[in-house]
Write a protein that holds these residues in place. Structure first.
Motif, PDB file in Angstrom:
ATOM      1  N   UNK A 154       0.846  -1.181   0.000  1.00  0.00           N
ATOM      2  CA  UNK A 154       0.000   0.000   0.000  1.00  0.00           C
ATOM      3  C   UNK A 154       0.889   1.241   0.000  1.00  0.00           C
ATOM      4  N   UNK A 155       0.439   2.190  -0.728  1.00  0.00           N
ATOM      5  CA  UNK A 155       1.196   3.442  -0.773  1.00  0.00           C
ATOM      6  C   UNK A 155       0.703   4.376   0.332  1.00  0.00           C
ATOM      7  N   UNK A 156       1.393   5.455   0.516  1.00  0.00           N
ATOM      8  CA  UNK A 156       1.022   6.418   1.549  1.00  0.00           C
ATOM      9  C   UNK A 156      -0.348   7.025   1.307  1.00  0.00           C
ATOM     10  N   UNK A 157      -0.692   7.274   0.046  1.00  0.00           N
ATOM     11  CA  UNK A 157      -2.005   7.837  -0.282  1.00  0.00           C
ATOM     12  C   UNK A 157      -3.127   6.863   0.043  1.00  0.00           C
ATOM     13  N   UNK A 158      -2.898   5.578  -0.204  1.00  0.00           N
ATOM     14  CA  UNK A 158      -3.914   4.581   0.101  1.00  0.00           C
ATOM     15  C   UNK A 158      -4.113   4.460   1.606  1.00  0.00           C
ATOM     16  N   UNK A 159      -3.036   4.517   2.366  1.00  0.00           N
ATOM     17  CA  UNK A 159      -3.134   4.435   3.829  1.00  0.00           C
ATOM     18  C   UNK A 159      -3.880   5.652   4.364  1.00  0.00           C
ATOM     19  N   UNK A 160      -3.578   6.837   3.858  1.00  0.00           N
ATOM     20  CA  UNK A 160      -4.277   8.040   4.291  1.00  0.00           C
ATOM     21  C   UNK A 160      -5.770   7.956   3.943  1.00  0.00           C
ATOM     22  N   UNK A 161      -6.082   7.440   2.788  1.00  0.00           N
ATOM     23  CA  UNK A 161      -7.480   7.263   2.393  1.00  0.00           C
ATOM     24  C   UNK A 161      -8.197   6.292   3.304  1.00  0.00           C
ATOM     25  N   UNK A 162      -7.506   5.184   3.646  1.00  0.00           N
ATOM     26  CA  UNK A 162      -8.091   4.189   4.546  1.00  0.00           C
ATOM     27  C   UNK A 162      -8.321   4.784   5.931  1.00  0.00           C
ATOM     28  N   UNK A 163      -7.357   5.538   6.435  1.00  0.00           N
ATOM     29  CA  UNK A 163      -7.499   6.173   7.748  1.00  0.00           C
ATOM     30  C   UNK A 163      -8.655   7.180   7.717  1.00  0.00           C
ATOM     31  N   UNK A 164      -8.735   7.963   6.664  1.00  0.00           N
ATOM     32  CA  UNK A 164      -9.823   8.939   6.538  1.00  0.00           C
ATOM     33  C   UNK A 164     -11.182   8.278   6.473  1.00  0.00           C
ATOM     34  N   UNK A 165     -11.281   7.196   5.709  1.00  0.00           N
ATOM     35  CA  UNK A 165     -12.547   6.488   5.599  1.00  0.00           C
ATOM     36  C   UNK A 165     -12.933   5.856   6.936  1.00  0.00           C
ATOM     37  N   UNK A 166     -11.951   5.279   7.633  1.00  0.00           N
ATOM     38  CA  UNK A 166     -12.213   4.677   8.940  1.00  0.00           C
ATOM     39  C   UNK A 166     -12.658   5.740   9.941  1.00  0.00           C
ATOM     40  N   UNK A 167     -12.000   6.897   9.928  1.00  0.00           N
ATOM     41  CA  UNK A 167     -12.386   7.978  10.834  1.00  0.00           C
ATOM     42  C   UNK A 167     -13.798   8.466  10.519  1.00  0.00           C
ATOM     43  N   UNK A 168     -14.116   8.585   9.254  1.00  0.00           N
ATOM     44  CA  UNK A 168     -15.456   9.036   8.859  1.00  0.00           C
ATOM     45  C   UNK A 168     -16.516   8.046   9.309  1.00  0.00           C
ATOM     46  N   UNK A 169     -16.268   6.763   9.112  1.00  0.00           N
ATOM     47  CA  UNK A 169     -17.225   5.737   9.555  1.00  0.00           C
ATOM     48  C   UNK A 169     -17.353   5.729  11.076  1.00  0.00           C
ATOM     49  N   UNK A 170     -16.230   5.936  11.769  1.00  0.00           N
ATOM     50  CA  UNK A 170     -16.265   5.987  13.231  1.00  0.00           C
ATOM     51  C   UNK A 170     -17.110   7.148  13.733  1.00  0.00           C
ATOM     52  N   UNK A 171     -16.954   8.307  13.125  1.00  0.00           N
ATOM     53  CA  UNK A 171     -17.753   9.475  13.511  1.00  0.00           C
ATOM     54  C   UNK A 171     -19.226   9.225  13.211  1.00  0.00           C
ATOM     55  N   UNK A 172     -19.515   8.615  12.073  1.00  0.00           N
ATOM     56  CA  UNK A 172     -20.892   8.302  11.714  1.00  0.00           C
ATOM     57  C   UNK A 172     -21.521   7.365  12.741  1.00  0.00           C
ATOM     58  N   UNK A 173     -20.770   6.350  13.149  1.00  0.00           N
ATOM     59  CA  UNK A 173     -21.274   5.410  14.159  1.00  0.00           C
ATOM     60  C   UNK A 173     -21.535   6.140  15.467  1.00  0.00           C
ATOM     61  N   UNK A 174     -20.632   7.027  15.876  1.00  0.00           N
ATOM     62  CA  UNK A 174     -20.822   7.771  17.115  1.00  0.00           C
ATOM     63  C   UNK A 174     -22.052   8.685  17.060  1.00  0.00           C
ATOM     64  N   UNK A 175     -22.372   9.189  15.887  1.00  0.00           N
ATOM     65  CA  UNK A 175     -23.539  10.040  15.746  1.00  0.00           C
ATOM     66  C   UNK A 175     -24.840   9.244  15.705  1.00  0.00           C
ATOM     67  N   UNK A 176     -24.810   8.070  15.103  1.00  0.00           N
ATOM     68  CA  UNK A 176     -26.025   7.272  14.920  1.00  0.00           C
ATOM     69  C   UNK A 176     -26.320   6.390  16.130  1.00  0.00           C
ATOM     70  N   UNK A 177     -25.307   5.997  16.868  1.00  0.00           N
ATOM     71  CA  UNK A 177     -25.473   5.052  17.974  1.00  0.00           C
ATOM     72  C   UNK A 177     -26.468   5.527  19.028  1.00  0.00           C
TER      73      UNK A 177
END
Length: 80
Positions: free
Chosen positions: A1-24
């Protein structure tokens, strides 16, 4: 994985985490309300069965006309 892919994965994970915290909280509230509704429905059914066993065919709640007439009588008594 390249650095851009890792940053994208981290961003997507953070976004999903925030969404879960809002919906829970709302999801938990909905589940709690449904549980309470079931308990109320069960209690009403049990209460209805008791009432059906001991109640008569006549309603004990006075009609609106009766309440209106009683209010008019009490006003006459007070004013006279």
């Amino acid at each position: 994985m390249t650095g851009n892919q890792i940053q994208g994965l981290i961003g997507m994970t953070a976004t999903l985490g925030i969404l879960v915290l809002l919906v829970l909280p709302s999801a938990l509230g909905i589940l709690r309300e449904r549980r309470i509704d079931r308990q109320i429905r069960k209690a009403q059914e049990a209460h209805g069965e008791k009432e059906a066993q001991k109640s008569s065919s006549r309603s004990t709640v006075p009609s609106t006309a009766t309440w209106y007439a009683e209010g008019r009588r009490s006003k006459k008594l007070v004013s006279s």
